[in-house]
Structure formats: C-alpha cells, structure tokens
Design a protein around this motif. Structure first.
Motif, PDB file in Angstrom:
ATOM      1  N   VAL A 120       0.860  -1.177   0.000  1.00 50.65           N
ATOM      2  CA  VAL A 120       0.000   0.000   0.000  1.00 50.65           C
ATOM      3  C   VAL A 120       0.901   1.233   0.000  1.00 50.65           C
ATOM      4  CG1 VAL A 120      -1.809   1.256   1.221  1.00 50.65           C
ATOM      5  CG2 VAL A 120      -1.760  -1.251   1.300  1.00 50.65           C
ATOM      6  N   VAL A 180      -7.168  -4.773  -7.521  1.00 48.36           N
ATOM      7  CA  VAL A 180      -6.350  -3.628  -7.155  1.00 48.36           C
ATOM      8  C   VAL A 180      -7.094  -2.893  -6.042  1.00 48.36           C
ATOM      9  CG1 VAL A 180      -5.341  -3.393  -9.450  1.00 48.36           C
ATOM     10  CG2 VAL A 180      -7.389  -2.082  -8.886  1.00 48.36           C
ATOM     11  N   TYR A 181      -6.349  -2.130  -5.260  1.00 48.37           N
ATOM     12  CA  TYR A 181      -6.918  -1.395  -4.136  1.00 48.37           C
ATOM     13  C   TYR A 181      -6.744   0.090  -4.417  1.00 48.37           C
ATOM     14  CZ  TYR A 181      -6.763  -5.961  -1.888  1.00 48.37           C
ATOM     15  OH  TYR A 181      -6.935  -7.297  -1.592  1.00 48.37           O
ATOM     16  N   LEU A 182      -7.836   0.845  -4.233  1.00 51.02           N
ATOM     17  CA  LEU A 182      -7.843   2.230  -4.694  1.00 51.02           C
ATOM     18  C   LEU A 182      -8.629   3.107  -3.729  1.00 51.02           C
ATOM     19  CD1 LEU A 182      -6.840   3.761  -7.248  1.00 51.02           C
ATOM     20  CD2 LEU A 182      -9.135   3.450  -8.192  1.00 51.02           C
ATOM     21  N   GLY A 183      -7.926   3.914  -2.944  1.00 45.04           N
ATOM     22  CA  GLY A 183      -8.568   4.887  -2.070  1.00 45.04           C
ATOM     23  C   GLY A 183      -9.301   4.260  -0.900  1.00 45.04           C
ATOM     24  N   MET A 188      -9.842  -0.055   2.276  1.00 49.99           N
ATOM     25  CA  MET A 188      -9.716   0.447   0.911  1.00 49.99           C
ATOM     26  C   MET A 188     -10.763  -0.174  -0.015  1.00 49.99           C
ATOM     27  SD  MET A 188      -5.534   0.374   0.623  1.00 49.99           S
ATOM     28  CE  MET A 188      -5.455   1.348  -0.875  1.00 49.99           C
ATOM     29  N   VAL A 225      -4.949   6.555 -11.281  1.00 49.48           N
ATOM     30  CA  VAL A 225      -4.634   6.735  -9.871  1.00 49.48           C
ATOM     31  C   VAL A 225      -4.158   8.172  -9.669  1.00 49.48           C
ATOM     32  CG1 VAL A 225      -3.347   5.864  -7.895  1.00 49.48           C
ATOM     33  CG2 VAL A 225      -3.922   4.318  -9.783  1.00 49.48           C
ATOM     34  N   THR A 243      -3.769   9.431  -3.874  1.00 48.87           N
ATOM     35  CA  THR A 243      -4.682   8.302  -3.655  1.00 48.87           C
ATOM     36  C   THR A 243      -3.897   7.070  -3.218  1.00 48.87           C
ATOM     37  OG1 THR A 243      -6.136   9.135  -5.398  1.00 48.87           O
ATOM     38  CG2 THR A 243      -6.450   6.853  -4.698  1.00 48.87           C
ATOM     39  N   HIS A 257      -2.992   3.229  -2.840  1.00 48.75           N
ATOM     40  CA  HIS A 257      -3.311   2.167  -3.769  1.00 48.75           C
ATOM     41  C   HIS A 257      -2.358   0.990  -3.600  1.00 48.75           C
ATOM     42  CE1 HIS A 257      -0.383   4.846  -5.769  1.00 48.75           C
ATOM     43  NE2 HIS A 257       0.061   3.768  -6.397  1.00 48.75           N
ATOM     44  N   VAL A 317     -14.863   5.946  -8.139  1.00 49.23           N
ATOM     45  CA  VAL A 317     -14.116   4.769  -8.600  1.00 49.23           C
ATOM     46  C   VAL A 317     -14.551   4.396 -10.009  1.00 49.23           C
ATOM     47  CG1 VAL A 317     -13.692   2.311  -8.216  1.00 49.23           C
ATOM     48  CG2 VAL A 317     -13.683   3.896  -6.277  1.00 49.23           C
TER      49      VAL A 317
END
Length: 352
Positions: free
Chosen positions: A112, A146-149, A175, A188, A192, A194, A250
């Motif tokens: 992360v 994927v991990y976003l915000g 997240m 991205v 942010t 991620h 998103v």
C-alpha cells in the motif's frame, strides 16, 4: 544536432527494485534483446528520470548512445513540438513532459503506497513535480484485485497508527477492492493510496517522477526510513488523501475494456477524463497517428510504422520513442499499438 526524423527502438531498462516479478516482462518482450531477467518486475520505457536519489539508474539509454533525457533537453522542439518551451515553462527541463511508461509485473502483491501531487512534491520534497499514474491491464488472473482509495474517511491519527503498527490487514480492509480484467484502464490520481494485486501484468504511464510514500513497508524494506521518500513520517503522511473515494468516483477512474477499442484517427485519449493534462492513451490497429511525441508499445501482432521518409517493421513486445519530427505515423498490417503522449491540454497548446 542532427534532426531525428524516425522512431527509436528501445530495449529493456530494468532497474532493481524491492519486490519480485514473475517473468511476464521477459515473455512479452521475447528474446530479441537477449535474456531478460525473469525476476525483475519493472521495465522503464522512455525514462527521462532516474530512480529516486540516484544519478542515472532508470534513465533510458538511446541506441546510438547517451540518454533520452539529454536528447530531449538539447532539442525539445524536435522531440516535443514547436511550442515545447512554452508548455514546459513550469518545469526545470522539457524532458519532464515525457511521460514515464513502465511494464510492471506483480509477482507478489505490491505494498500500500501513495504518490504526492505537484504542490506537495515541490513544497515539501523539493521535487519538480508529483506523480499521477494510470494502469493499462495487460494480463490478470480471474480474481485479480487492485486497491484504490479509502471506502470511508480515514482520520489522520488512525492512519498514522496503522502505519506505525504496520496493520496492513486493516489498511486493505479500509480500501476499495476493485476487480480488474485484461484490457481495463485504472487512473490513480496523486494522493490516492493504492496497491496492485499479485499476478497482474500492466503497462503503467505516469508523470516523469519517482516519488513514492510506502504506507506498508514490511516485508519489502529492511529500513523503514526508506519508506517516506526522504521526509519524516508526519510530513510524508500529509500527502495522503484521507477523504473517502466513493463508488461513483471509482467508476470514473476505471474504464473497462479499453484495449478492445481503437481511438480512431484523431488524438482523443482513451484515458479517464481526470488524466487530461498529465498523459493520454491512443490506440491504433491501422490508420495514422498525428505528429507529436509518443512512447509506443506494440501490444500484439506484426506490422509496419511509416512516415514520409522512413519505415520500421514492428512486432509484439517492441517499444519505441517517437519524436514530433518523425511526423504523422501510419500504422499498417496485423498489428496493434498503444501510444502514450503528454496530456491533452499540453498537446493542445503545442498545436497537435
């Protein structure tokens, strides 16, 4: 200086980094440049920036010698167009307008992390610019994430506590986990948080900068002081956007099935709208690319690129730097190419 009027074929550029690859760069590149180490997870294409804190590691070397950075700075109009000086006036050198493109092979889940925006990079880190990036998913397993915000507001004191204790389970749970498939594009924005899931192979395009703040450093780094880009932890965490990233946002940052499209004959980007001003993505399986700088990736097949006085045969896995002086580029044959260019607002100023 001799005027460059044709694209330059670029070989692999594989700076060492702290996570492992799984051989997908070598598979995509094939062996036309010799053996590509299968454990290297990043290939920096048309790079005008070095690894953070290093003099030359990561810079792209040109086939005839020297660095791409030096060539662009010595002849910016040839590379970027007639108004290069005007639209690079906010940067210390024109070559920073060349977006950095990478192949990224996640042999393990990436930590992360977050990248600062322009304001933070300049005021707090002494850097020329920040780092907004986007991912073009090339290959992905069926369950790729994927991990976003953050899903909800992340109080600064809670974030600091999670980072200090390295509670990665809690970070990931807080997240947005986003399923991705081959052909998707994910933007991205700087600030942010991620992470990229294991098993994903992607092409990344970003502002020309190597600035990362690792919120998760175990087991990637032996020394946690390396995680914060030279800043203290409290300063570094100031660059993290702690506001929630809602499902509607998103959805705007993730564009599905982009690689199944063609961007036609113009210069309309297939990136999410928020990428405007940073970089653009054009796809061609035929037709013509207008004159303008691009970093080109041959996605598949074989074919020919041609200008007024030049031709070049290309095939899957090749990468090229295409200068403005090469003129319009005709794409023909059974081939698909992606061209990454400076952002729309910048190219509009340059008259492209």
């Amino acid at each position: 200086m001799e005027v460059l009027v044709h694209p330059l074929l670029l070989g692999p550029n594989l700076p060492p980094t702290f996570y492992r690859g799984a051989g997908r760069i070598a598979d995509f590149r094939s062996d036309r440049f010799g053996v590509v180490p299968r454990d290297r997870p990043e290939d920096w294409i048309a790079s005008t920036v070095s690894r953070f804190g290093e003099r030359s590691t990561g810079l792209t070397e040109l086939p005839e010698g020297g660095y791409l950075r030096e060539a662009v700075d010595a002849a910016p109009e040839q590379w970027l167009g007639p108004d290069a000086a005007e639209w690079s006036s906010q940067l210390p050198r024109p070559s920073l307008l060349v977006p950095l493109v990478k192949f990224l092979d996640a042999g393990q889940r990436l930590p992360v992390h977050v990248h600062p925006d322009d304001t933070f990079a300049r005021s707090r880190l002494g850097a020329a610019q920040g780092k907004t990036e986007a991912w073009v998913i090339m290959e992905a397993p069926a369950d790729a994430l994927v991990y976003l915000g953050w899903r909800q507001e992340m109080p600064v004191d809670r974030l600091a506590d999670l980072v200090e204790r390295q509670d990665v389970t809690a970070m990931l749970a807080a997240m947005n986990a986003v399923t991705v498939r081959a052909g998707d594009v994910v933007l991205v924005p700087a600030g942010t948080p991620h992470a990229i899931g294991q098993g994903i192979f992607l092409t990344e395009v970003q502002q020309a900068a190597d600035l990362s703040i690792l919120l998760e450093w175990q087991p990637f780094l032996a020394d946690p002081e390396q995680a914060f880009g030279g800043a203290t932890p409290d300063v570094a965490l100031d660059c993290v956007d702690v506001a929630p990233l809602g499902a509607d946002v998103v959805d705007e940052l993730v564009v599905r099935g982009v690689l199944e499209r063609s961007s036609g004959a113009g210069r309309s980007s297939l990136m999410p709208d928020a990428a405007d001003g940073f970089f653009a993505l054009l796809l061609r399986d035929g037709g013509t690319l207008a004159a303008g700088y691009s970093t080109m990736v041959v996605l598949g097949g074989r074919g020919t690129l041609a200008g007024e006085d030049w031709t070049r045969d290309v095939e899957r896995g090749m990468t090229l730097a295409v200068p403005y002086a090469a003129g319009p580029v005709r794409v023909s044959g059974e081939v698909s190419v992606a061209a990454f260019t400076p952002g729309a607002r910048r190219t509009a100023v340059a008259g492209a």
